[in-house]
Scaffold this active site. Structure first.
Site, short mmCIF file in Angstrom:
data_model
loop_
_atom_site.label_atom_id
_atom_site.label_comp_id
_atom_site.label_asym_id
_atom_site.label_seq_id
_atom_site.Cartn_x
_atom_site.Cartn_y
_atom_site.Cartn_z
N ASP A 38 0.81 -1.23 0.00
CA ASP A 38 0.00 0.00 0.00
C ASP A 38 0.84 1.27 0.00
OD1 ASP A 38 -2.10 -1.76 0.14
OD2 ASP A 38 -2.84 -1.10 2.08
N CYS A 77 -4.12 -6.42 -2.82
CA CYS A 77 -2.97 -7.26 -2.45
C CYS A 77 -2.85 -8.60 -3.18
CB CYS A 77 -2.99 -7.52 -0.94
SG CYS A 77 -2.94 -6.04 0.07
N LYS A 131 4.98 -10.75 4.07
CA LYS A 131 3.56 -11.06 3.83
C LYS A 131 3.40 -11.88 2.55
CE LYS A 131 -0.70 -8.68 2.52
NZ LYS A 131 -1.42 -7.40 2.44
N HIS A 133 0.11 -13.83 1.45
CA HIS A 133 -1.24 -13.49 0.98
C HIS A 133 -1.64 -14.15 -0.33
CE1 HIS A 133 -4.48 -10.14 1.59
NE2 HIS A 133 -4.92 -11.37 1.78
N SER A 156 -3.01 -10.35 5.30
CA SER A 156 -2.78 -8.97 5.73
C SER A 156 -2.71 -8.85 7.25
CB SER A 156 -3.89 -8.06 5.19
OG SER A 156 -3.79 -7.91 3.79
N ASN A 289 0.40 -2.01 -4.63
CA ASN A 289 -0.68 -1.18 -5.19
C ASN A 289 -0.54 0.22 -4.60
OD1 ASN A 289 -2.46 -3.34 -3.15
ND2 ASN A 289 -2.37 -1.19 -2.58
N LYS A 309 -5.53 3.08 -3.88
CA LYS A 309 -5.81 1.65 -3.74
C LYS A 309 -7.28 1.35 -4.04
CE LYS A 309 -5.79 -2.09 -0.31
NZ LYS A 309 -5.27 -2.56 0.99
#
Length: 470
Positions: A38, A77, A131, A133, A156, A289, A309
């Protein structure tokens, strides 16, 4: 020394040194991909931030190349991460329908060919610290997708094990003021390989611990080629930092987190330099993103771009990118050609002179000449924009960007007539902020681009592969 003896001595030295030179010539380059979560286009000093100080990433840019037209394949994500690793639009690998949650029963199919798979097959040591994900089930974790080792959170940092229940309903400013909330209010797990090793993870220290493992990995594998994937779980909210860098003012929360990430990037870069690996290592820094603007001082900035985002505007999918590789990537340069994370896999394959298997289609292209500065133009003429839910919404073709934003009837009138979509056409070479809609002035261009967008999406849809499902 007699002339014959001198010649003989020189030949002996050459014979002794030749294997070392041959080994150096045959050495595969190392690759490091650092993926923030982010982080917006305007959140680095080298991309125009005047508030956030990022000296280490700025140094990377001064010694490497900024990519100012660098795209991710989704504004959220999970699909963005799938695209990075597989070189595919998320829809092609079945990972396009928003993000995964602790109760999700699917993930990245281990039959897909990732960057880690590709490099591991060449003898690379591979590691993921951060992370993931892309699925928290054992069949979908990093070790099933080409990585030798993994330490990180499986989804997340605002998600709770095991069913995402019990999440705190506390304003972000209050969470920041109470840094202990990292362990008292959240129940996010830390995994090592396939096991949960800390529950909840102490999010105050996790950025630094990812870096600790990254530094150890580089040191351990300094004499062999390695691929390090370092996907930080921040600056995704909630925001936390170690006590020694904490600024108690919540207005500075986001700045504090980015500056902490920058310092940890500096530790990775210092390790590479100190071990004399710089001449044989590529480092890429980018984001998954755009910024989560609704969180204000806990979210970032898209700089000159529109929105953030979750949107298909540039602020959602154009992200900062710095690539560093002394002697291979020209220092202090900028590339404004269209490139995306989906291009990294084929580019790495080209750099390592290891062709990709032809048994599956991908959407990425080899853009290695843009890294080295030997190409003036990108081979990528087109780029598709998918919404966070995986619906086709736009096409980039050269300088032109078309968005077809479909509308839905009001919720209280399900039988109402569906309004026509909003058609937007932008000339990004003149209007990076997407403020001037030229659709009405260029109906023929709109029609041709819309037809091409639908054609390309139809091919992806027809040839999409299934994700792993429980």
């Amino acid at each position: 020394m007699p002339r014959v003896s001198a010649i003989r001595f020189a030949l002996i030295c050459f014979a002794l040194l030749l294997p070392r030179y041959l080994d150096a010539a045959d050495t595969k380059p190392n690759f490091v991909i650092i993926f923030a979560d982010d982080q917006g286009y305007g959140d680095l000093g080298c991309f125009g931030s005047t508030k956030i100080k990022t000296p280490n990433i700025d140094r990377m840019a001064a010694e490497g190349r900024r990519f100012t037209n660098f795209m991710v394949a989704s504004p959220v994500c999970t699909p963005s991460r799938a695209a990075l690793l597989t070189g595919c639009y998320p829809k092609r690998v079945g990972m396009h329908q928003h993000v995964l949650f602790p109760a999700s029963t699917k993930g990245l199919n281990p039959t897909e060919h990732t960057i880690a798979d590709h490099l591991k097959a060449q003898g690379y040591a591979t590691a993921c610290f951060g992370k993931w994900h892309l699925g928290h089930h054992p069949e979908t974790l990093p070790q099933q997708n080409g990585f030798d080792t993994y330490l990180g959170i499986p989804y997340s940092n605002d998600m709770n094990h095991p069913d995402n229940q019990g999440k705190p309903r506390v304003p972000s400013d209050e969470l920041w003021k109470n840094q202990e909330s990292a362990i008292t209010l959240w129940n996010t797990p830390l995994m090592e390989n396939e096991k949960i090793v800390e529950l909840p993870v102490d999010q105050r220290t996790v950025t630094r611990r990812y870096t600790d493992r990254a530094v150890d990995f580089i040191k351990t594998n300094q004499d062999a080629p390695f691929f390090l994937y370092l996907p930080h779980s921040m600056p995704h909210i909630p925001l936390y930092v170690p006590a020694d860098v904490y600024d108690p003012d919540p207005q500075n929360a986001y700045t504090c987190v980015i500056e902490h990430i920058d310092a940890e990037v500096g530790r990775v870069m210092d390790t590479i330099r100190e071990l004399d690996l710089a001449d044989n290592t590529y480092v890429i820094y980018t984001s998954d993103n755009g910024p989560w603007l609704q969180f204000k001082n806990h979210g970032g900035s898209a700089g000159p771009l529109r929105a953030g985002k979750g949107t298909t505007f540039e602020g959602g999918q154009r992200v900062p990118c710095v690539m560093w590789g002394p002697g291979r990537i020209p220092a202090g340069t900028e590339c404004d050609e269209l490139v995306g994370t989906i291009d990294l896999l084929p580019t790495i394959a080209a750099i390592t002179e290891s062709p990709l298997a032809k048994d599956r289609k991908i959407d990425g292209m080899d853009v290695s000449g843009l890294l080295t500065g030997t190409w003036d133009q990108t081979p990528r003429e087109e780029y598709l924009y998918y919404t966070s839910r995986g619906a086709i919404e736009g096409l980039r073709k050269g300088k032109w960007k078309l968005l077809v934003k479909k509308k839905t009837p009001p919720r209280n009138r399900p039988n109402a007539k569906v309004p026509p979509p909003e058609i937007l056409l932008f000339d990004l070479s003149q209007d990076i902020g997407e403020q001037t809609n030229l659709a009405a002035e260029k109906p023929e261009l709109v029609a041709s681009m819309r037809s091409r967008m639908e054609e390309l999406d139809a091919e992806v849809t027809a040839n999409a592969r299934e994700p792993w499902r429980k």
